[in-house]
Write a protein that holds these residues in place. Structure first.
Motif, PDB file in Angstrom:
ATOM      1  N   PHE A 134       0.847  -1.194   0.000  1.00 60.08           N
ATOM      2  CA  PHE A 134       0.000   0.000   0.000  1.00 60.08           C
ATOM      3  C   PHE A 134       0.888   1.251   0.000  1.00 60.08           C
ATOM      4  O   PHE A 134       0.722   2.158  -0.816  1.00 60.08           O
ATOM      5  N   PHE A 135       1.879   1.278   0.903  1.00 59.24           N
ATOM      6  CA  PHE A 135       2.745   2.462   0.999  1.00 59.24           C
ATOM      7  C   PHE A 135       3.641   2.620  -0.237  1.00 59.24           C
ATOM      8  O   PHE A 135       3.907   3.730  -0.673  1.00 59.24           O
ATOM      9  N   LEU A 136       4.086   1.495  -0.794  1.00 64.02           N
ATOM     10  CA  LEU A 136       4.904   1.581  -2.012  1.00 64.02           C
ATOM     11  C   LEU A 136       4.114   2.233  -3.135  1.00 64.02           C
ATOM     12  O   LEU A 136       4.608   3.109  -3.845  1.00 64.02           O
ATOM     13  N   ASN A 137       2.857   1.806  -3.279  1.00 63.83           N
ATOM     14  CA  ASN A 137       2.010   2.385  -4.322  1.00 63.83           C
ATOM     15  C   ASN A 137       1.709   3.855  -4.057  1.00 63.83           C
ATOM     16  O   ASN A 137       1.670   4.675  -4.982  1.00 63.83           O
ATOM     17  N   LEU A 138       1.501   4.164  -2.781  1.00 62.87           N
ATOM     18  CA  LEU A 138       1.188   5.542  -2.405  1.00 62.87           C
ATOM     19  C   LEU A 138       2.377   6.463  -2.704  1.00 62.87           C
ATOM     20  O   LEU A 138       2.248   7.490  -3.377  1.00 62.87           O
ATOM     21  N   VAL A 139       3.544   6.057  -2.214  1.00 58.78           N
ATOM     22  CA  VAL A 139       4.716   6.924  -2.293  1.00 58.78           C
ATOM     23  C   VAL A 139       5.307   6.983  -3.703  1.00 58.78           C
ATOM     24  O   VAL A 139       5.676   8.043  -4.187  1.00 58.78           O
ATOM     25  N   HIS A 140       5.386   5.828  -4.368  1.00 58.41           N
ATOM     26  CA  HIS A 140       6.094   5.809  -5.652  1.00 58.41           C
ATOM     27  C   HIS A 140       5.187   5.955  -6.873  1.00 58.41           C
ATOM     28  O   HIS A 140       5.660   6.264  -7.953  1.00 58.41           O
ATOM     29  N   ALA A 141       3.877   5.679  -6.713  1.00 60.97           N
ATOM     30  CA  ALA A 141       3.021   5.742  -7.901  1.00 60.97           C
ATOM     31  C   ALA A 141       1.788   6.621  -7.712  1.00 60.97           C
ATOM     32  O   ALA A 141       1.070   6.870  -8.671  1.00 60.97           O
ATOM     33  N   GLY A 142       1.535   7.088  -6.490  1.00 61.49           N
ATOM     34  CA  GLY A 142       0.371   7.939  -6.275  1.00 61.49           C
ATOM     35  C   GLY A 142      -0.931   7.179  -6.396  1.00 61.49           C
ATOM     36  O   GLY A 142      -1.893   7.651  -7.005  1.00 61.49           O
ATOM     37  N   TYR A 143      -0.963   5.983  -5.849  1.00 61.49           N
ATOM     38  CA  TYR A 143      -2.173   5.144  -5.877  1.00 61.49           C
ATOM     39  C   TYR A 143      -2.551   4.685  -4.481  1.00 61.49           C
ATOM     40  O   TYR A 143      -1.657   4.362  -3.678  1.00 61.49           O
ATOM     41  N   LEU A 144      -3.858   4.616  -4.199  1.00 56.61           N
ATOM     42  CA  LEU A 144      -4.327   3.939  -2.985  1.00 56.61           C
ATOM     43  C   LEU A 144      -4.670   2.536  -3.429  1.00 56.61           C
ATOM     44  O   LEU A 144      -5.752   2.297  -3.984  1.00 56.61           O
ATOM     45  N   PRO A 182      12.008 -25.927   7.844  1.00 56.01           N
ATOM     46  CA  PRO A 182      13.222 -25.811   7.013  1.00 56.01           C
ATOM     47  C   PRO A 182      13.147 -24.620   6.058  1.00 56.01           C
ATOM     48  O   PRO A 182      12.501 -24.692   5.014  1.00 56.01           O
ATOM     49  N   VAL A 183      13.774 -23.523   6.430  1.00 57.49           N
ATOM     50  CA  VAL A 183      13.770 -22.329   5.572  1.00 57.49           C
ATOM     51  C   VAL A 183      15.066 -22.309   4.773  1.00 57.49           C
ATOM     52  O   VAL A 183      16.157 -22.446   5.335  1.00 57.49           O
ATOM     53  N   LEU A 184      14.932 -22.157   3.446  1.00 57.15           N
ATOM     54  CA  LEU A 184      16.127 -22.142   2.588  1.00 57.15           C
ATOM     55  C   LEU A 184      16.692 -20.720   2.528  1.00 57.15           C
ATOM     56  O   LEU A 184      15.953 -19.750   2.729  1.00 57.15           O
ATOM     57  N   PRO A 185      17.980 -20.579   2.193  1.00 62.23           N
ATOM     58  CA  PRO A 185      18.515 -19.226   1.996  1.00 62.23           C
ATOM     59  C   PRO A 185      17.806 -18.578   0.800  1.00 62.23           C
ATOM     60  O   PRO A 185      17.323 -19.301  -0.082  1.00 62.23           O
ATOM     61  N   PRO A 186      17.708 -17.229   0.759  1.00 61.96           N
ATOM     62  CA  PRO A 186      16.981 -16.580  -0.337  1.00 61.96           C
ATOM     63  C   PRO A 186      17.532 -16.989  -1.706  1.00 61.96           C
ATOM     64  O   PRO A 186      18.744 -17.085  -1.880  1.00 61.96           O
ATOM     65  N   LEU A 187      16.599 -17.241  -2.652  1.00 57.88           N
ATOM     66  CA  LEU A 187      17.005 -17.603  -4.016  1.00 57.88           C
ATOM     67  C   LEU A 187      17.514 -16.365  -4.748  1.00 57.88           C
ATOM     68  O   LEU A 187      18.235 -16.454  -5.722  1.00 57.88           O
ATOM     69  N   CYS A 188      17.085 -15.197  -4.253  1.00 60.89           N
ATOM     70  CA  CYS A 188      17.244 -13.976  -5.022  1.00 60.89           C
ATOM     71  C   CYS A 188      18.383 -13.108  -4.480  1.00 60.89           C
ATOM     72  O   CYS A 188      18.469 -12.859  -3.279  1.00 60.89           O
ATOM     73  N   PRO A 189      19.274 -12.614  -5.379  1.00 59.95           N
ATOM     74  CA  PRO A 189      20.407 -11.801  -4.925  1.00 59.95           C
ATOM     75  C   PRO A 189      19.986 -10.416  -4.443  1.00 59.95           C
ATOM     76  O   PRO A 189      20.767  -9.722  -3.803  1.00 59.95           O
ATOM     77  N   TYR A 190      18.741 -10.013  -4.764  1.00 62.26           N
ATOM     78  CA  TYR A 190      18.293  -8.665  -4.384  1.00 62.26           C
ATOM     79  C   TYR A 190      17.513  -8.670  -3.074  1.00 62.26           C
ATOM     80  O   TYR A 190      17.022  -7.633  -2.645  1.00 62.26           O
ATOM     81  N   ALA A 191      17.361  -9.863  -2.457  1.00 63.79           N
ATOM     82  CA  ALA A 191      16.539  -9.975  -1.248  1.00 63.79           C
ATOM     83  C   ALA A 191      17.007  -8.975  -0.189  1.00 63.79           C
ATOM     84  O   ALA A 191      18.202  -8.870   0.096  1.00 63.79           O
ATOM     85  N   GLY A 192      16.054  -8.253   0.389  1.00 58.79           N
ATOM     86  CA  GLY A 192      16.370  -7.329   1.487  1.00 58.79           C
ATOM     87  C   GLY A 192      16.901  -5.980   1.025  1.00 58.79           C
ATOM     88  O   GLY A 192      17.073  -5.072   1.818  1.00 58.79           O
ATOM     89  N   LYS A 193      17.148  -5.843  -0.314  1.00 59.89           N
ATOM     90  CA  LYS A 193      17.740  -4.575  -0.753  1.00 59.89           C
ATOM     91  C   LYS A 193      16.732  -3.730  -1.517  1.00 59.89           C
ATOM     92  O   LYS A 193      17.070  -2.718  -2.106  1.00 59.89           O
ATOM     93  N   THR A 194      15.500  -4.170  -1.581  1.00 60.98           N
ATOM     94  CA  THR A 194      14.534  -3.492  -2.425  1.00 60.98           C
ATOM     95  C   THR A 194      13.901  -2.309  -1.695  1.00 60.98           C
ATOM     96  O   THR A 194      14.107  -2.094  -0.512  1.00 60.98           O
ATOM     97  N   GLN A 195      13.086  -1.564  -2.468  1.00 57.09           N
ATOM     98  CA  GLN A 195      12.351  -0.429  -1.889  1.00 57.09           C
ATOM     99  C   GLN A 195      11.440  -0.907  -0.770  1.00 57.09           C
ATOM    100  O   GLN A 195      11.100  -0.168   0.133  1.00 57.09           O
ATOM    101  N   ARG A 196      11.047  -2.176  -0.866  1.00 50.04           N
ATOM    102  CA  ARG A 196      10.163  -2.746   0.159  1.00 50.04           C
ATOM    103  C   ARG A 196      10.819  -2.701   1.549  1.00 50.04           C
ATOM    104  O   ARG A 196      10.149  -2.498   2.552  1.00 50.04           O
ATOM    105  N   ALA A 197      12.133  -2.882   1.577  1.00 50.30           N
ATOM    106  CA  ALA A 197      12.828  -2.875   2.865  1.00 50.30           C
ATOM    107  C   ALA A 197      12.674  -1.513   3.544  1.00 50.30           C
ATOM    108  O   ALA A 197      12.534  -1.426   4.773  1.00 50.30           O
ATOM    109  N   ALA A 198      12.675  -0.442   2.735  1.00 48.72           N
ATOM    110  CA  ALA A 198      12.508   0.911   3.302  1.00 48.72           C
ATOM    111  C   ALA A 198      11.100   1.053   3.890  1.00 48.72           C
ATOM    112  O   ALA A 198      10.914   1.634   4.963  1.00 48.72           O
ATOM    113  N   MET A 199      10.097   0.498   3.182  1.00 48.48           N
ATOM    114  CA  MET A 199       8.706   0.587   3.674  1.00 48.48           C
ATOM    115  C   MET A 199       8.545  -0.208   4.971  1.00 48.48           C
ATOM    116  O   MET A 199       7.795   0.167   5.855  1.00 48.48           O
ATOM    117  N   LYS A 200       9.265  -1.316   5.049  1.00 45.23           N
ATOM    118  CA  LYS A 200       9.214  -2.150   6.260  1.00 45.23           C
ATOM    119  C   LYS A 200       9.636  -1.319   7.475  1.00 45.23           C
ATOM    120  O   LYS A 200       9.022  -1.378   8.525  1.00 45.23           O
TER     121      LYS A 200
END
Ligand code: ATP
Length: 244
Positions: A134-144, A182-200
């Motif tokens: 919700f906040f990502l859309n609000l801040v970066h795209a101007g959408y509710l 059993p949690v596997l390590p992230p498959l993705c090299p960008y995990a935790g570095k996205t704009q989502r982390a800032a919203m968190k």
């Protein structure tokens, strides 16, 4: 478990006889989802079967052994779909790799689900994901706008269901630790570095001050006062929300 059952009921996520495909990244949310749905399959009035599908985008080598063993222990057929998404993205020199990866991954997940006769695909998005989106859309795209607990994809003829829509992320963290899942390590090299982390961080900041914030946010999504929203722009002005 109480929140999961309530969300499933409120949004009629599961019908008798459904075969549900659970999208599994190997991360804590989707592994918790596998465990909880397996429990509901075996010990609730809900009557459904389930399979697990994992899309391996080829970012790095991952040992899926513990996850495959876990699925077999709980009698969940496990399907691994390998696809060179990472190579495709590198070849394109893509400047928005997360968006393209998510699109390709979803397409592969839905097609595999359909090929297995599943008309419901369960995803591990939780309440914090809903609020952050919700906040990502609000801040970066101007959408509710954020994602819904259930979405029907007409083109594929499947329902996406999000049984954790009412569940805060912290509850899943505790659950996974308590059950020793059993949690596997992230498959993705960008995990935790996205704009989502800032919203968190922003969501956590508000919740520190207002402890009921997440719960309030959820009820707010169910109590929208449409009459008090502004006159909407014409469709030609619509530039679309973020593809999250
Ligand atoms: N590689 C994948 N294969 C199959 N399903 C996936 C995959 N990646 C993500 N999903 C599904 O999409 C959901 C949301 O994906 P996202 O990348 O936001 O993961 P996440 O919030 O980190 O959750 P998780 O802890 O399950 O990785 C996951 O919970 C899972 O259900």
């Amino acid at each position: 478990m109480r929140y999961v059952k309530r969300a499933i009921e409120d949004y009629e996520m599961i019908a008798p006889g459904d075969k549900i495909a659970v999208g599994v990244s190997g991360g804590k949310d989707s592994v918790a989802l596998l465990r909880i749905l397996a429990h509901l399959r075996d010990y609730s009035h809900l009557s459904f079967s389930m399979v697990a599908i994992m899309i391996d985008p080829g970012w790095k080598e991952v040992d899926i052994g513990p996850l495959a063993d876990f699925c077999s222990k709980f009698d969940i057929p496990f399907y691994l779909v390998k696809h060179p998404i990472a190579r495709i993205i590198a070849a394109k020199g893509e400047n928005n790799p997360c968006s393209l990866c998510a699109k390709l991954r979803s397409g592969l997940l839905y097609s595999k689900a359909v090929s297995l006769g599943c008309r419901r695909v369960a995803l591990g998005h939780h309440l914090d994901d809903v609020i952050e989106t919700f906040f990502l859309n609000l801040v970066h795209a101007g959408y509710l706008r954020t994602f819904r607990p259930v979405v029907y994809l007409e083109r594929m003829g499947i329902h996406l269901i999000r049984p954790f829509s009412y569940v805060p992320e912290s509850a899943l963290v505790h659950f996974v630790a308590r059950e020793g899942l059993p949690v596997l390590p992230p498959l993705c090299p960008y995990a935790g570095k996205t704009q989502r982390a800032a919203m968190k961080e922003i969501v956590e900041f508000i919740a520190q001050r207002y402890p009921y914030f997440r719960e309030r946010f959820r009820t707010a999504l169910q109590n929208v006062s449409l009459a008090d929203l502004w006159k909407q722009r014409r469709p030609k002005d619509d530039h679309g929300g973020l593809d999250l």
